[in-house]
Design a protein around this motif. Structure first.
Motif, PDB file in Angstrom:
ATOM      1  N   LEU A   1       1.038  -0.997   0.003  1.00 26.54           N
ATOM      2  CA  LEU A   1      -0.126   0.334  -0.013  1.00 26.54           C
ATOM      3  C   LEU A   1       1.051   1.221  -0.050  1.00 26.54           C
ATOM      4  N   ALA A   2       2.129   1.471   0.741  1.00 23.98           N
ATOM      5  CA  ALA A   2       2.846   2.276   0.609  1.00 23.98           C
ATOM      6  C   ALA A   2       3.338   2.892  -0.206  1.00 23.98           C
ATOM      7  N   LYS A   3       4.035   1.842  -1.378  1.00 25.74           N
ATOM      8  CA  LYS A   3       4.533   1.807  -2.410  1.00 25.74           C
ATOM      9  C   LYS A   3       3.822   2.257  -3.836  1.00 25.74           C
ATOM     10  N   LYS A   4       2.111   2.016  -3.512  1.00 30.08           N
ATOM     11  CA  LYS A   4       1.440   2.828  -4.406  1.00 30.08           C
ATOM     12  C   LYS A   4       0.922   4.237  -3.953  1.00 30.08           C
ATOM     13  N   ASN A   5       1.367   4.290  -2.887  1.00 26.25           N
ATOM     14  CA  ASN A   5       0.952   5.686  -3.120  1.00 26.25           C
ATOM     15  C   ASN A   5       2.113   6.809  -2.023  1.00 26.25           C
ATOM     16  N   MET A   6       3.101   6.100  -2.652  1.00 21.76           N
ATOM     17  CA  MET A   6       4.556   7.105  -2.566  1.00 21.76           C
ATOM     18  C   MET A   6       5.377   7.418  -3.640  1.00 21.76           C
ATOM     19  N   HIS A   7       5.771   8.549  -3.495  1.00 18.03           N
ATOM     20  CA  HIS A   7       6.502   9.190  -5.466  1.00 18.03           C
ATOM     21  C   HIS A   7       7.720   8.127  -5.735  1.00 18.03           C
ATOM     22  N   LYS A   8       8.687   7.758  -4.347  1.00 12.12           N
ATOM     23  CA  LYS A   8       9.434   6.076  -4.792  1.00 12.12           C
ATOM     24  C   LYS A   8       9.103   5.644  -3.711  1.00 12.12           C
ATOM     25  N   ALA A   9       9.508   4.499  -3.876  1.00 12.02           N
ATOM     26  CA  ALA A   9       9.393   2.935  -3.462  1.00 12.02           C
ATOM     27  C   ALA A   9      10.124   3.101  -1.687  1.00 12.02           C
ATOM     28  N   PRO A  10       9.071   3.026  -1.144  1.00  9.98           N
ATOM     29  CA  PRO A  10       9.756   3.460   0.592  1.00  9.98           C
ATOM     30  C   PRO A  10      11.229   2.310   0.739  1.00  9.98           C
ATOM     31  N   THR A  11      12.220   2.934   1.749  1.00  7.21           N
ATOM     32  CA  THR A  11      13.503   2.213   1.756  1.00  7.21           C
ATOM     33  C   THR A  11      13.253   2.177   3.763  1.00  7.21           C
ATOM     34  N   ALA A  12      12.646   2.138   3.883  1.00  8.84           N
ATOM     35  CA  ALA A  12      12.606   2.134   5.454  1.00  8.84           C
ATOM     36  C   ALA A  12      11.417   1.585   5.874  1.00  8.84           C
ATOM     37  N   ILE A  13      11.528   1.095   7.164  1.00  4.95           N
ATOM     38  CA  ILE A  13       9.579   1.353   8.279  1.00  4.95           C
ATOM     39  C   ILE A  13      10.692   1.015   9.406  1.00  4.95           C
ATOM     40  N   ILE A  14       9.874   2.368  10.109  1.00 10.33           N
ATOM     41  CA  ILE A  14       9.679   2.149  11.869  1.00 10.33           C
ATOM     42  C   ILE A  14       9.018   1.348  12.586  1.00 10.33           C
ATOM     43  N   VAL A  15       9.090   0.378  13.114  1.00  9.09           N
ATOM     44  CA  VAL A  15       8.200  -0.427  13.793  1.00  9.09           C
ATOM     45  C   VAL A  15       7.892  -0.061  14.877  1.00  9.09           C
ATOM     46  N   PRO A  16       6.463   0.182  14.693  1.00  6.06           N
ATOM     47  CA  PRO A  16       5.075   0.276  15.880  1.00  6.06           C
ATOM     48  C   PRO A  16       5.858  -0.125  16.914  1.00  6.06           C
ATOM     49  N   ASP A  17       5.977   0.638  18.294  1.00  2.00           N
ATOM     50  CA  ASP A  17       5.860   0.312  19.579  1.00  2.00           C
ATOM     51  C   ASP A  17       4.559   0.415  20.562  1.00  2.00           C
ATOM     52  N   SER A  18       3.137   0.328  19.604  1.00  2.00           N
ATOM     53  CA  SER A  18       2.123  -0.279  20.300  1.00  2.00           C
ATOM     54  C   SER A  18       1.294   0.060  19.260  1.00  2.00           C
ATOM     55  N   LYS A  19      -0.437  -0.283  19.353  1.00  2.00           N
ATOM     56  CA  LYS A  19      -1.751  -0.885  18.954  1.00  2.00           C
ATOM     57  C   LYS A  19      -1.653   0.064  18.416  1.00  2.00           C
ATOM     58  N   GLU A  20      -1.485   1.259  18.923  1.00  2.00           N
ATOM     59  CA  GLU A  20      -2.086   3.005  18.232  1.00  2.00           C
ATOM     60  C   GLU A  20      -1.689   3.522  17.975  1.00  2.00           C
ATOM     61  N   GLN A  21      -0.127   3.075  17.090  1.00  2.00           N
ATOM     62  CA  GLN A  21       0.677   3.627  16.283  1.00  2.00           C
ATOM     63  C   GLN A  21       0.750   3.875  14.736  1.00  2.00           C
ATOM     64  N   ALA A  22       0.359   4.220  14.444  1.00  2.00           N
ATOM     65  CA  ALA A  22       0.800   3.814  12.725  1.00  2.00           C
ATOM     66  C   ALA A  22       1.631   3.677  11.988  1.00  2.00           C
ATOM     67  N   THR A  23       1.592   3.128  10.869  1.00  2.00           N
ATOM     68  CA  THR A  23       2.748   2.814  10.611  1.00  2.00           C
ATOM     69  C   THR A  23       3.793   3.365   9.679  1.00  2.00           C
ATOM     70  N   GLU A  24       4.967   3.867   9.846  1.00  5.72           N
ATOM     71  CA  GLU A  24       5.532   4.666   9.596  1.00  5.72           C
ATOM     72  C   GLU A  24       6.713   4.130   7.970  1.00  5.72           C
ATOM     73  N   PHE A  25       6.164   4.838   7.438  1.00  7.98           N
ATOM     74  CA  PHE A  25       7.491   4.211   6.099  1.00  7.98           C
ATOM     75  C   PHE A  25       7.872   5.770   5.981  1.00  7.98           C
ATOM     76  N   ILE A  26       9.235   5.116   5.084  1.00 10.54           N
ATOM     77  CA  ILE A  26      10.545   6.179   4.873  1.00 10.54           C
ATOM     78  C   ILE A  26      10.684   5.680   3.348  1.00 10.54           C
ATOM     79  N   THR A  27      11.455   7.211   2.983  1.00 11.96           N
ATOM     80  CA  THR A  27      11.860   7.163   1.784  1.00 11.96           C
ATOM     81  C   THR A  27      12.756   8.538   1.718  1.00 11.96           C
TER      82      THR A  27
END
Length: 411
Positions: free
Chosen positions: A68-94
């Motif tokens: 889903l992140a690949k479809k919505n980002m201008h460039k393919a994500p290079t990293a993901i931040i591992v969520p440390d709680s269930k209430e945290q959105a998953t962050e993808f970074i480029t």
């Protein structure tokens, strides 16, 4: 220490000239540096709606979130931040640094909760003023030049302040309030400068790695002496052994959580079939706890592990002073940096007020130095050393020397 009066006058002249020229820039550095310390407090509530999600039902897999992140980002994500709680959105970074962009996935609704780019933040503008005066590479070099001269201002200031006629403990703490406003402001400048001089040098040391000329030279020294990050720290040289099917991102997230790493945990994502998965943790207030793991993206086997002890001592020192510069070692460091920023602005204003009180109308009122003063070999060696360590300072001295030679010939 017995003071040389001629040297004191010579130092005073150059301390004065450098101070007058540098003062506006030093004030900008102090004010913007102090403001930037509030970056987290300013941005956290403004980004909460993007970074926080409501738990509803079962989340989609991390593998699906990656797609889903690949479809919505201008460039393919290079990293993901591992969520440390269930209430945290998953962050993808480029991207990295000023080019970094983050996209956040709500795993419960399988939708994008928002995007964050540092360049869109007011604090990013504050940082750009602090680091380059909004002038790009030219501004960065101006800031580096001013920072270099600040080192000289501290050294000469300490010598000028050093008591010549015995010690008076009172003079370390209490300014002379009955000797006129010029003396009062001068004492406020000198006393404050004395007490923060060591800390200020440490703060400057934390800023120099970001500069263009000194920073590049420092990187060259690290590379030449093999005292930076190990060549395999980033994992770019490591290769996965291609197989029929790669492991899922969910498996890598599970592996990252099982490592029980401190701080923020990220996973570098492979961009092609030969790349590896890399797990790392970022914890500025405890650099010794940082680790790096590289995994084959097909077998999931550990290829290489690095601890902070594997990093060269120059890089470890560099990262320490940079973290200190940003107030990242906890509340004590944050408050100390805020104090230094306020004290630097205060002593700069006190110096300006003292100068305005002594300035004669229609005259810069530059202090006189002995015409027959000869620079000793030891002083020349110190100046040369500073010119080599801080090349822009050395270049500015060379230009000043050339200007004086031309002026003498014309005269």
């Amino acid at each position: 220490m017995q003071k040389n009066n001629s040297l004191n006058q010579w130092f005073w002249k150059w301390h004065f000239i450098a101070g007058v020229i540098s003062l506006p820039f030093i004030l900008i550095l102090a004010i913007t540096g102090g403001i930037y310390l509030f970056k987290g407090d300013y941005e956290k509530p403004r980004q909460a709606t993007i970074k926080t999600v409501t738990v509803t039902g079962q989340p989609i897999s991390y593998q699906e979130q990656w797609i889903l992140a690949k479809k919505n980002m201008h460039k393919a994500p290079t990293a993901i931040i591992v969520p440390d709680s269930k209430e945290q959105a998953t962050e993808f970074i480029t991207g990295r640094f000023s080019h970094k962009k983050s996209l956040f996935i709500n795993p419960y609704t399988a939708s994008v909760s928002g995007k964050i780019s540092p360049q869109d933040s007011i604090m990013y503008k504050v940082r750009k003023i602090h680091g380059e005066l909004l002038m790009g590479k030219y501004g960065t070099k101006i800031i580096e030049l001013i920072a270099s001269w600040m080192v000289v201002l501290i050294i000469t200031g300490l010598y000028i302040w050093w008591p010549a006629n015995g010690w008076n403990l009172k003079g370390f703490f209490i300014p002379r309030c009955n000797a006129g406003k010029r003396i009062l402001f001068r004492d406020l400048h000198a006393i404050t400068g004395f007490w923060i001089s060591g800390l200020l040098l440490l703060v400057l040391a934390g800023g120099f790695p970001w500069t263009d000329v000194f920073g590049e030279n420092f990187k060259w020294v690290q590379k030449t002496t093999n005292t930076g990050f190990p060549s395999t720290w980033s994992g770019h040289q490591l290769k996965s052994k291609p197989d029929i099917k790669a492991i899922s991102l969910d498996q890598m997230v599970a592996a990252a959580k099982n490592l029980n790493l401190e701080g923020e945990v990220s996973i570098t994502l492979p961009q092609n079939a030969s790349n590896v998965f890399s797990i790392a943790n970022t914890i500025p207030n405890n650099l010794n706890a940082q680790q790096k793991y590289h995994f084959d993206q097909f077998s999931g086997k550990l290829i290489l592990k690095h601890n902070w002890e594997d990093v060269g001592f120059l890089m470890r020192g560099r990262m320490w002073v940079m973290a200190f510069h940003q107030g990242e070692f906890g509340a004590w460091n944050w408050w100390l940096m805020l104090f230094i920023a306020i004290a630097l602005a205060f002593m700069s204003i006190a110096a300006l007020l003292s100068y305005l009180k002594r300035k004669r109308k229609g005259d810069w009122s530059i202090p006189k130095a002995p015409k027959n003063f000869n620079v000793s070999y030891s002083l020349a060696g110190l100046i040369l050393l500073l010119g080599v360590i801080f090349p822009l300072f050395g270049l500015s001295l060379a230009l000043l020397f050339a200007y004086r030679l031309i002026k003498r010939k014309i005269a």
